[in-house]
Design an enzyme around this catalytic site. Structure first.
Site, short mmCIF file in Angstrom:
data_model
loop_
_atom_site.label_atom_id
_atom_site.label_comp_id
_atom_site.label_asym_id
_atom_site.label_seq_id
_atom_site.Cartn_x
_atom_site.Cartn_y
_atom_site.Cartn_z
CE LYS A 198 -25.43 10.51 17.25
NZ LYS A 198 -26.38 11.14 18.19
CD GLU A 273 -23.29 -5.22 22.63
OE1 GLU A 273 -24.35 -5.85 22.87
OE2 GLU A 273 -22.18 -5.76 22.68
CB CYS A 307 -30.94 -3.39 25.05
SG CYS A 307 -29.64 -3.51 26.29
CD GLU A 405 -35.81 -2.94 21.55
OE1 GLU A 405 -35.43 -2.32 20.54
OE2 GLU A 405 -35.05 -3.35 22.44
P1 NAP Z 1 -31.49 4.54 17.65
O1 NAP Z 1 -32.54 5.36 17.07
O2 NAP Z 1 -30.91 3.46 16.85
O3 NAP Z 1 -30.37 5.55 18.14
C1 NAP Z 1 -29.16 5.15 18.73
C2 NAP Z 1 -28.07 6.13 18.37
O4 NAP Z 1 -27.86 6.10 16.96
C3 NAP Z 1 -28.39 7.57 18.71
O5 NAP Z 1 -27.21 8.23 19.10
C4 NAP Z 1 -28.90 8.10 17.39
O6 NAP Z 1 -28.82 9.51 17.29
C5 NAP Z 1 -27.99 7.41 16.43
N1 NAP Z 1 -28.47 7.31 15.05
C6 NAP Z 1 -29.76 7.37 14.60
N2 NAP Z 1 -29.78 7.25 13.26
C7 NAP Z 1 -28.50 7.12 12.83
C8 NAP Z 1 -27.88 6.95 11.56
N3 NAP Z 1 -28.58 6.91 10.43
N4 NAP Z 1 -26.54 6.83 11.52
C9 NAP Z 1 -25.80 6.86 12.63
N5 NAP Z 1 -26.33 7.03 13.87
C10 NAP Z 1 -27.67 7.15 13.98
O7 NAP Z 1 -31.95 3.86 19.00
P2 NAP Z 1 -32.81 4.53 20.14
O8 NAP Z 1 -34.22 4.34 19.81
O9 NAP Z 1 -32.32 5.88 20.45
O10 NAP Z 1 -32.36 3.60 21.36
C11 NAP Z 1 -33.07 2.50 21.73
C12 NAP Z 1 -32.53 1.24 21.08
O11 NAP Z 1 -31.23 0.94 21.57
C13 NAP Z 1 -33.34 0.03 21.41
O12 NAP Z 1 -33.56 -0.72 20.24
C14 NAP Z 1 -32.49 -0.73 22.39
O13 NAP Z 1 -32.75 -2.10 22.45
C15 NAP Z 1 -31.14 -0.43 21.93
N6 NAP Z 1 -30.16 -0.63 23.01
C16 NAP Z 1 -29.35 -1.72 22.94
C17 NAP Z 1 -28.44 -1.98 23.94
C18 NAP Z 1 -27.53 -3.17 23.86
O14 NAP Z 1 -26.52 -3.16 24.55
N7 NAP Z 1 -27.82 -4.16 23.07
C19 NAP Z 1 -28.35 -1.10 25.03
C20 NAP Z 1 -29.21 -0.01 25.08
C21 NAP Z 1 -30.11 0.22 24.04
P3 NAP Z 1 -30.04 10.47 17.76
O15 NAP Z 1 -31.05 9.66 18.48
O16 NAP Z 1 -29.38 11.49 18.62
O17 NAP Z 1 -30.61 11.07 16.53
#
Ligand code: NAP
Ligand code: MG
Length: 501
Positions: A198, A273, A307, A405
């Site tokens: 997804k 991650e 990240c 963050e």
């Molecule tokens: P997010 O809100 O956690 O979303 C990540 C993914 O999870 C998206 O596909 C999102 O779907 C999905 N998601 C949201 N709520 C969910 C739930 N209740 N159950 C299952 N899946 C769910 O993160 P973001 O704000 O988009 O991305 C930024 C974050 O990613 C930052 O915190 C960053 O540090 C982290 N990140 C970490 C790494 C690493 O390797 N450590 C790499 C890149 C990014 P939708 O958004 O489509 O609704």
């Protein structure tokens, strides 16, 4: 004069004919069991270009019933299909073919990736190179996954088998969609698993194009299923699905905790991650020019949406003012603009929500007494989600902008006295993804590397990745390690076989 067709405005500047061709003929569909299908509900959502807020494409919106279909297809492919009987060297060939197709279609993938999340073309091109390298690296593994012959009693023959885990649900964010998808898929496929992926709804177009390339390469039906949809619906349905064996998640720590909770009912394997608030520590004896260049790349690269962003920059007191001057110069040197404008070095943040969030943090910094010595506001562009590269000084490590963050181009510069102070402040965070150290004192570099609580430490460099090196977080930055032999362990399980002779 006739109005320009909407897509030509939305994807303005894209040069590859394949880019527009792919975007036309919406809606983009879900990849389930080797076929492109509409969502069962018939629903779609709009994918926007964050640089001009125009619609790039309509995308089928997966709901729980589509996730269920995709999991069934992945289960069938895992248990019965040609995939389960494929020899390791054939998996190698398949993954190499994917790498080759990524390179062959590199220009189009870079443009789609840039349009998806707003990254300047040059940044998107780097993603294409990494994506191809990931498939190439993991293509080497299928023929090198060994079990063991174990010491056994004279009348016994005991050995272990290292086997795939099964159906993997993979959930990824939008900040580097092509690289994230390639990372997750290469890991799962090299180890013989099947996948329901997804992507984030903000940036899923390039992931769908990658799905087409996987089919072209000959990945058997059902082995990879791609289902764009909203996190709380499609993501939650996947992470709660009883027939999913493993969830691999990249995203925020908040969502990561929900994934872990959802895994409990069926005790899924989980790898996470998550986010970071990484300390980038600059000692007074550092080679200042490269330290400044990397500190700037560390927080402004990909518009700060990384990240591993070095978002807390700790600078030794005696060079603080000089360092800040250098950071301000570098912040001001950025040219903000859309993906394909010549000379653009920084794109917008990905969405309206992120735009408001990042600007909210900037306001919080100001109201807590930090000083924006560069940027500190939205970009001047009339449209698009631009934020000026921002440098805050007079930051204390207990301020909101130093603790949470931000995921935008916002640097918090914090002074420190000595080595111990740098380590204590650097570690004073709930995160532990990465850290950087700049010093010419080799002993200090290694001492500090040992003491900083982070999954990755860079000495006199920053943001270097190598797929032969494990990657993952300490503390609330994650669980498990991607890349390298450690990823192979994370995507396999071990079986002990006892034979009476
Ligand atoms: P997010 O809100 O956690 O979303 C990540 C993914 O999870 C998206 O596909 C999102 O779907 C999905 N998601 C949201 N709520 C969910 C739930 N209740 N159950 C299952 N899946 C769910 O993160 P973001 O704000 O988009 O991305 C930024 C974050 O990613 C930052 O915190 C960053 O540090 C982290 N990140 C970490 C790494 C690493 O390797 N450590 C790499 C890149 C990014 P939708 O958004 O489509 O609704
Ligand atoms: Mg988008």
């Amino acid at each position: 004069m006739a109005a320009a067709p909407r897509l030509e405005v939305a994807a303005k500047g894209a040069k590859n004919p394949g880019t527009l061709e792919f975007l036309r003929g919406s809606p983009k569909k879900l990849l389930i069991n080797g076929k492109w299908v509409a969502a069962k509900s018939g629903k779609t959502f709009e994918s926007l270009n964050p640089a001009n807020e125009e619609v790039l494409a309509e995308v089928a919106l997966a709901g729980p019933e589509d996730i269920d279909e995709a999991v069934k297809a992945a289960r069938k492919a895992f248990e019965e299909g040609p995939w389960s009987r494929m020899a390791p060297h054939q998996r190698t060939k398949l993954l190499l073919k994917v790498a080759e197709l990524i390179e062959k279609n590199g220009e189009q993938l870079a443009e789609l990736s840039a349009l998806d999340n707003g990254a300047p073309l040059i940044g998107a091109q780097a993603q294409v190179a990494s994506a191809s390298e990931l498939f190439t690296y993991f293509a080497g593994w299928p023929t090198k996954i060994y079990g063991e012959t174990n010491p056994s009693a004279p009348d016994m023959f005991n050995y272990t088998l290292r086997e795939p885990i099964g159906v993997c649900g993979q959930i990824i964010p939008w900040n580097g969609p092509l690289m994230s998808a390639s990372n997750k898929l290469s890991h799962a496929l090299s180890t013989g698993n099947t996948v329901v992926l997804k992507p984030a709804e903000q940036a899923c177009l390039v992931v769908l194009r990658l799905g087409e390339l996987l089919m072209e390469a000959g990945v058997p039906e059902g082995v990879v299923n791609i289902v764009p949809g909203f996190g709380p619906v499609a993501g939650a349905a996947l992470s709660n699905h009883p027939d999913v064996d493993k969830i691999a998640f990249t995203g925020s720590t908040t969502t990561g905790k929900k994934i872990l909770e959802a895994s409990v009912a069926t005790l899924k394997h989980v790898s996470l991650e998550l986010g970071g608030k990484s300390p980038h520590v600059i000692f007074a004896d550092a080679d200042l020019e490269p330290a400044l260049n990397y500190a700037a790349i560390g927080i402004f690269g990909n518009t700060g949406q990384a990240c591993i962003a070095g978002s807390r920059i700790f600078v030794q007191e005696s060079i603080h003012d000089k360092f800040v001057e250098g950071m301000v110069q570098r912040a001001k040197a950025h040219k903000l603009g859309s993906q394909f404008e010549p000379g653009v070095t920084m794109g917008p943040v990905v969405s309206k929500v992120q735009h408001e969030r990042v600007l909210g943090y900037i306001e919080a910094g100001k109201s807590e007494g930090a000083k924006a010595v560069a940027g500190g506001a939205a970009g001047p562009q009339p449209k698009g989600y631009f934020v000026q590269p921002t440098v805050f000084t007079a930051v204390r490590n207990d301020m909101k902008i130093a603790r949470e963050e931000i995921f935008g181009p916002v640097a918090a510069v914090i002074p420190f006295k000595d080595e111990n102070d740098a380590v204590l402040q650097g570690n004073d965070t709930t995160y532990g993804l990465a850290a950087g150290i700049w010093t010419r004192d080799i002993s200090r570099a290694h001492r500090v590397a040992r003491r900083l609580k982070a999954g990755t430490v860079w000495i006199n460099c920053y943001m270097v990745l190598d797929f032969a090196m494990p990657f993952g977080g300490y503390k609330q930055s994650g669980q498990g390690r991607e890349f390298s032999n450690h990823a192979i362990e994370m995507y396999t399980q071990m079986k002990s076989v006892f034979v009476r002779l």
